[in-house]
Design a protein around this motif. Structure first.
Motif, mmCIF file in Angstrom:
data_model
loop_
_atom_site.group_PDB
_atom_site.id
_atom_site.type_symbol
_atom_site.label_atom_id
_atom_site.label_comp_id
_atom_site.label_asym_id
_atom_site.label_seq_id
_atom_site.Cartn_x
_atom_site.Cartn_y
_atom_site.Cartn_z
ATOM 1 N N ARG A 431 0.826 -1.206 0.000
ATOM 2 C CA ARG A 431 0.000 0.000 0.000
ATOM 3 C C ARG A 431 0.864 1.261 0.000
ATOM 4 O O ARG A 431 0.595 2.215 -0.737
ATOM 5 C CB ARG A 431 -0.921 -0.010 1.227
ATOM 6 N N ARG A 432 1.907 1.276 0.834
ATOM 7 C CA ARG A 432 2.752 2.462 0.926
ATOM 8 C C ARG A 432 3.551 2.689 -0.360
ATOM 9 O O ARG A 432 3.730 3.821 -0.800
ATOM 10 C CB ARG A 432 3.690 2.351 2.126
ATOM 11 N N LYS A 439 2.127 9.257 -6.120
ATOM 12 C CA LYS A 439 2.562 10.629 -5.874
ATOM 13 C C LYS A 439 3.528 11.081 -6.956
ATOM 14 O O LYS A 439 3.454 12.217 -7.449
ATOM 15 C CB LYS A 439 3.238 10.708 -4.484
ATOM 16 N N TYR A 440 4.435 10.186 -7.353
ATOM 17 C CA TYR A 440 5.375 10.544 -8.405
ATOM 18 C C TYR A 440 4.733 10.566 -9.796
ATOM 19 O O TYR A 440 5.241 11.231 -10.705
ATOM 20 C CB TYR A 440 6.586 9.602 -8.372
ATOM 21 N N GLN A 441 3.609 9.854 -9.950
ATOM 22 C CA GLN A 441 2.891 9.898 -11.216
ATOM 23 C C GLN A 441 2.324 11.294 -11.487
ATOM 24 O O GLN A 441 2.112 11.671 -12.629
ATOM 25 C CB GLN A 441 1.738 8.876 -11.208
ATOM 26 N N ASN A 442 2.032 12.034 -10.430
ATOM 27 C CA ASN A 442 1.424 13.364 -10.561
ATOM 28 C C ASN A 442 2.443 14.455 -10.862
ATOM 29 O O ASN A 442 2.075 15.612 -11.066
ATOM 30 C CB ASN A 442 0.661 13.722 -9.287
ATOM 31 N N ILE A 443 3.721 14.095 -10.856
ATOM 32 C CA ILE A 443 4.761 15.094 -11.152
ATOM 33 C C ILE A 443 4.880 15.272 -12.656
ATOM 34 O O ILE A 443 5.096 14.280 -13.386
ATOM 35 C CB ILE A 443 6.115 14.671 -10.552
#
Length: 444
Positions: A431-432, A439-443
């Motif tokens: 999960r983590r 989170k890195y996909q949104n960069i």
């Protein structure tokens, strides 16, 4: 009466002869006690210091030592330190062996230019240059105090040996000091003893390590002002400031360890049993905590307060060796590899898949007490290690890891190791890692 005077005279002559036999070593002792790179003594000052020390051996006003005699000897000591030829180099090495340092000098020109600002006149001045300065010894001592691999008995043994090497004259001492050479030989206070203030060069952290170590050894409570980083509103810069300047933490210190490049103190708060970790480099101030008590005459005095007994949460890491309780730093850091203690104290057994190379990460963090086995996962024969050889996969099972530490460890080292069990921790790691990936996909 005449016989007594004759006997006393023979005794005095014998003492004089003995003292003069060690002129050179006595000169070295004076320089070692009273001098440093920024404070040198002239021949007249060295002579006066020795004459004052042994004033009770002679009954004349001229003193036991003469400047012209000492000048030749101290100049030869300085000349030997320059190592100008093979014999001088040999003497230089012998001085290092016997005294732990060498003799240097400041010329009159150097004094005039302000290199040596202490003393009057234009005489050449001499000083003792130790092979290891007190700051060097503090650095070595701090490493010993927080070592994971030495017992308290071994630390005490080595620290007592280092203490012998310390210079009495300490240019890092900010207190007023009053040195008296061989003061136990004289009954009267020396009128020529020099009192002076020195600049502070001692590392604050090393001083804190020393104070904490002594508190641990003496089982005393300490008061700590701890620092934290924050962002200044106006400038946006990082600011390190006290977190509790008005109300110091009252702590019970139990151990110091070096872990992953940092010094830590393990302690409990005043009346609590849960251990906490403090980064020593973030401690702003530390001192012994005292309490007021009345002595037998009714006077109020301040005495160090004893710390609490070792709490149940820490007793598994203390082993009795004779009368000593020895802290097992390795077992402790194996349990808390990231020096984090969480409220949940349940310990788990974890099975990791690793290679013959990445298993080193497990051993470095949890020790070598692991069980090895065959991996249930199939891998491509094309997988090679950094040496170009086919990777060999295996399983390694580690017991006694705190659950939250196991999760963080598996996440941090997910590129080198794979957690296989227990399943609930595997799901939490999955999960983590997914959260990190998203989170890195949104960069952009």
């Amino acid at each position: 009466m005449k016989a007594e005077k004759t006997e006393q005279k023979m005794k005095t002559n014998s003492e004089k002869s003995l003292i003069h036999s060690f002129d050179t070593l006595l000169i070295m002792a004076v320089l070692k006690l009273y001098t440093g790179e920024h404070r040198a003594l002239s021949i007249s000052e060295i002579t006066r210091e020795l004459n004052d020390t042994f004033a009770n051996v002679t009954d004349n006003d001229t003193g036991l030592f003469a400047e012209r005699t000492l000048y030749r000897k101290v100049d030869l000591l300085a000349l030997a330190s320059d190592g100008m030829n093979d014999m001088a180099e040999y003497i230089h090495r012998m001085l290092l062996l016997l005294t732990g340092g060498t003799v240097r000098y400041r010329s009159a020109a150097g004094i005039a230019s302000g290199v040596n600002t202490t003393g009057k006149g234009s005489q050449r001045r001499y000083y003792f240059e130790p092979l290891l300065t007190n700051s060097d010894l503090d650095m070595i001592s701090s490493s010993l105090m927080s070592s994971r691999y030495l017992s308290d008995h071994e630390k005490g043994y080595l620290l007592s040996r280092l203490k012998v090497l310390r210079s009495e004259y300490d240019e890092s001492d900010i207190e007023q000091i009053n040195l008296s050479l061989f003061s136990h030989l004289t009954t009267e206070k020396k009128s020529s003893s020099t009192c002076y203030s020195l600049p502070s060069e001692t590392s604050v952290m090393l001083s804190h390590i020393k104070n904490i170590y002594e508190a641990i050894q003496d089982e005393h409570r300490i008061e700590v002002i701890y620092g934290m980083y924050d962002i200044r509103e106006r400038t946006g810069r990082l600011d390190f400031h006290p977190r509790n300047a008005d109300k110091p933490y009252i702590l019970n210190p139990y151990a110091m360890i070096w872990n992953d490049g940092e010094y830590y103190m393990i302690a409990t708060h005043k009346d609590y049993d849960n251990p906490v970790h403090f980064r020593i480099d973030r401690i702003i101030d530390v001192k012994i905590h005292t309490v007021e008590k009345k002595d037998k005459n009714g006077n109020v005095i301040c005495i160090p307060e004893k710390r609490n007994r070792i709490p149940d949460t820490l007793t598994p890491f203390f082993h009795r060796r004779g009368k000593l309780k020895v802290f097992d730093a390795i077992a402790y850091t194996n349990t808390y590899p990231d020096m984090k203690i969480y409220g949940r104290q349940d310990l788990v057994e974890c099975c990791f898949e690793c290679t013959t190379i990445s298993i080193q990460i497990l051993i470095d963090n949890f020790g070598s007490n692991i069980r090895l086995g065959e991996t249930p996962i199939s891998h491509s024969v094309d997988d090679v290690d950094i040496n170009g050889r086919p990777k060999r996969y295996l399983t390694a099972t580690v017991s006694g890891i705190q659950r939250e530490n196991a999760i963080e460890f598996a996440v941090v080292h997910s590129d080198s190791l794979t957690l296989l069990a227990p399943s609930d921790i595997v799901n939490e790691v999955r999960r983590r890692l997914k959260e990190i990936y998203e989170k890195y996909q949104n960069i952009p």
